[in-house]
Enzyme design. Structure first.
Site, PDB file in Angstrom:
ATOM      1  N   TRP A   1       0.848  -1.198   0.000  1.00 22.71           N
ATOM      2  CA  TRP A   1       0.000   0.000   0.000  1.00 22.71           C
ATOM      3  C   TRP A   1       0.876   1.237   0.000  1.00 22.71           C
ATOM      4  CZ3 TRP A   1      -4.688  -0.804  -1.391  1.00 22.71           C
ATOM      5  CH2 TRP A   1      -5.625   0.230  -1.341  1.00 22.71           C
TER       6      TRP A   1
ATOM      7  N   ASP B   1      -0.152  10.974  -0.822  1.00 24.55           N
ATOM      8  CA  ASP B   1      -1.154  12.036  -0.859  1.00 24.55           C
ATOM      9  C   ASP B   1      -2.548  11.504  -0.515  1.00 24.55           C
ATOM     10  OD1 ASP B   1      -1.723  10.610  -3.226  1.00 24.55           O
ATOM     11  OD2 ASP B   1      -2.257  12.428  -4.321  1.00 24.55           O
TER      12      ASP B   1
ATOM     13  N   GLU C   1      -3.589   8.476  -2.294  1.00 27.08           N
ATOM     14  CA  GLU C   1      -2.704   7.318  -2.073  1.00 27.08           C
ATOM     15  C   GLU C   1      -1.935   6.925  -3.330  1.00 27.08           C
ATOM     16  OE1 GLU C   1      -5.893   4.698  -0.495  1.00 27.08           O
ATOM     17  OE2 GLU C   1      -4.911   5.029   1.434  1.00 27.08           O
ATOM     18  N   GLU C   2      -1.592   7.916  -4.134  1.00 28.80           N
ATOM     19  CA  GLU C   2      -0.928   7.641  -5.403  1.00 28.80           C
ATOM     20  C   GLU C   2       0.420   8.333  -5.545  1.00 28.80           C
ATOM     21  OE1 GLU C   2      -5.019   7.162  -8.073  1.00 28.80           O
ATOM     22  OE2 GLU C   2      -3.907   9.030  -8.122  1.00 28.80           O
TER      23      GLU C   2
ATOM     24  N   GLU D   1     -18.821   6.178  -4.783  1.00 25.39           N
ATOM     25  CA  GLU D   1     -17.598   6.949  -4.873  1.00 25.39           C
ATOM     26  C   GLU D   1     -17.629   7.868  -6.093  1.00 25.39           C
ATOM     27  OE1 GLU D   1     -13.148   5.592  -4.172  1.00 25.39           O
ATOM     28  OE2 GLU D   1     -13.853   4.939  -6.150  1.00 25.39           O
TER      29      GLU D   1
END
Length: 558
Positions: free
Chosen positions: A145, A201, A204-205, A476
């Site tokens: 992750w 960030d 999550e990228e 989402e």
């Protein structure tokens, strides 16, 4: 739940005057949608918190209930904290039933802090606080992750300090001091120690230093210093590191050529992105202070840089989503995370579109509080988009204009501002533009500009109404061509975003966190990012298991 609307409405896609009868019908329609969906959103949030959410521990907020397409049945520190903040505010405006859920959240987070995870332990370095993702029972997630994520501790501290203010205002100082503060001080020490180091960030990228994260970290330390003093304690690391964060914030995130805030800095040289990103609006929303300054040092919603960024951000989606085709250039449209997004094909997100509305409600409220607004070269394009007659200069409220109350402490019968004394429409504050020696036309422009801003904000809410299913479920994303919901259904963060937008639209704002008392950015562009080491201990009184501090190799299981 009372959701008394404070704003007059126009149809989505319009910022021009409409006939009175049509205007009233549109207002009633959108008011009804917001009121209904706000109730649904609160209920769906509660459904996603343990033990009501299957498999989730007490007070644990899961991201979404689905385990396929995609599997979001996990608990993220950041998402949980943003959700807790939304519930805090619903509690403060009268939903007393939410207090037990807030208390359960505190219990869950005290336990989360002690989980020995892929980033490490709580004691002695605090590194475990940077792990973003856990199983619903708060056991460690060992999969690959984006680690660490440094926004979670800051956002959690903000949510918990909001509740501390409530406790102090209701003569529960000892509970605040013994139960909640030990959770908060772990997070504040983590922020003070690691804020200058690279992390992932909001999405999550990107591994770098995120605008959202830095703004949340700055607020956490500024507010942490104040809360510590309120409790008769201290946060020395808050006082040491807040000025350095302010320095970094002031010197690293503005793209003067592109006229927008930069979402991420450092380690992004190979990133094929414009750095135009919803995170640059979500950050001012998180740091919103009704008494905040509109200068550019703090990036409050009313600052010229935030408003300029709003225009650049929204405009970036006008041509890339088919559902936005044919909509006027001065009208609200569906917005995504960033224009280059390819996740699920790259689509509008409910929470990103809602952020475009909420930040404008916030900015309009701040202008109203101050009784004036200043348009400069940076913000001019934004204002001319929604009010073509706008010019560089300062617009002042007319004589007798009600700026609203100064803000009340948590727990009092009125919370912050309630529609600035205007129960249902703009009618009581539009003013005649006479009586204070200034030209009536100039005074009227102040009202008209604010009306244009809130009409524009309503347009984004209308977009959400258009693409919300009849059952009120918020996923989402929604498809860029058909508008059909997709990706994770019943996303908790989508519901939390709707709740906070609804509060702002209804004229409900939290009391000031005294952002203007925070340290100013250093004049030099050389900021010390080394951080200050802190100490960490389990918040046992809040329900956390004890840690054997004689060893740093003990694994914890809850």
């Amino acid at each position: 739940m009372k959701t008394e609307a404070a704003f007059a409405l126009l149809a989505a896609g319009s910022v021009l005057a409409s006939p009175t009868s049509l205007h009233a019908r549109q207002q009633q329609s959108l008011d009804a949608f917001v009121a209904s969906e706000r109730d649904i959103a609160v209920q769906r949030i509660l459904d996603n918190i343990g033990p009501r959410a299957a498999g989730a521990g007490r007070g644990v907020v899961i991201a979404a209930p689905g385990i396929t397409n995609p599997d979001y049945r996990y608990s993220w520190t950041r998402d949980s904290a943003l959700t807790a903040s939304a519930l805090d505010e619903e509690f403060f405006v009268g939903n007393a039933s939410l207090q037990s859920t807030i208390q359960d959240y505190i219990y869950a987070e005290a336990n989360r802090q002690t989980v020995y995870n892929a980033m490490g332990p709580l004691y002695p370095w605090g590194t475990g606080l940077g792990d973003p993702k856990f199983w619903p029972n708060l056991t460690r997630f060992n999969g690959v992750w984006g680690r660490p994520q440094r926004d979670g501790p800051a956002v959690r501290a903000i949510a918990l300090m909001t509740y501390i203010n409530y406790l102090v205002g209701n003569d529960e100082v000892q509970t605040a001091k013994d139960v909640v503060w030990p959770v908060v001080i772990n997070d504040l020490n983590y922020v003070a120690q690691y804020w200058g180091q690279v992390g992932y960030d909001l999405w999550e990228e990107v591994a770098g230093i995120s605008f959202f994260t830095v703004q949340a970290q700055w607020r956490a330390l500024v507010e942490g210093s104040q809360i510590a003093k309120l409790l008769g304690l201290s946060c020395a690391n808050c006082d040491t590191e807040a000025p350095q964060i302010a320095c970094f914030l002031a010197n690293n995130f503005w793209n003067s050529t592109g006229n927008h805030i930069i979402a991420n800095v450092q380690n992004t040289s190979t990133l094929a992105r414009s750095n135009i990103d919803a995170a640059t609006l979500l950050a001012p929303i998180e740091n919103f202070d009704i008494n905040g300054s509109c200068d550019n040092s703090q990036y409050q919603p009313c600052s010229s840089r935030v408003l300029a960024t709003h225009k650049v951000f929204v405009d970036s989606f006008r041509s890339i989503y088919p559902i936005n085709q044919g909509i006027a250039a001065n009208a609200a449209v569906a917005a995504g995370r960033y224009p280059e997004d390819s996740y699920y094909g790259g689509n509008p997100w409910y929470l990103c579109t809602l952020s475009a509305a909420e930040v404008l409600y916030d900015a309009a409220a701040q202008f109203r509080r101050q009784g004036q607004l200043t348009i400069d070269a940076t913000s001019l394009a934004f204002f001319q988009q929604i009010y073509p007659a706008a010019k560089v200069g300062t617009y002042t409220a007319p004589h007798g204009f009600n700026r609203g109350r100064a803000g009340l402490a948590w727990g009092q019968s009125a919370w912050g501002e309630q529609s600035w004394g205007c129960p249902s429409s703009y009618g009581s504050w539009r003013g005649s533009g006479s009586g204070n020696g200034r030209p009536a036309q100039a005074q009227s422009a102040f009202n008209d500009i604010l009306l244009a801003m809130t009409n524009y904000a309503d347009g984004f809410v209308k977009v959400i109404e258009t693409y919300t299913p009849a059952n009120g479920s918020l996923s989402e994303q929604f498809n860029r061509t058909s508008g059909q919901p997709l990706s994770a259904y019943d996303l908790t963060w989508s519901y939390a975003s709707f709740v906070t937008m609804s509060q702002r639209r209804a004229g409900q704002f939290p009391a000031s966190w005294n952002s203007t008392t925070g340290p100013a950015a250093a004049a030099s562009s050389s900021c010390n990012t080394d951080g200050t080491p802190g100490s960490y201990a389990p918040a046992v009184a809040a329900g956390a298991p004890p840690v054997d501090t004689t060893s740093c190799t003990v694994q914890l299981h809850i």
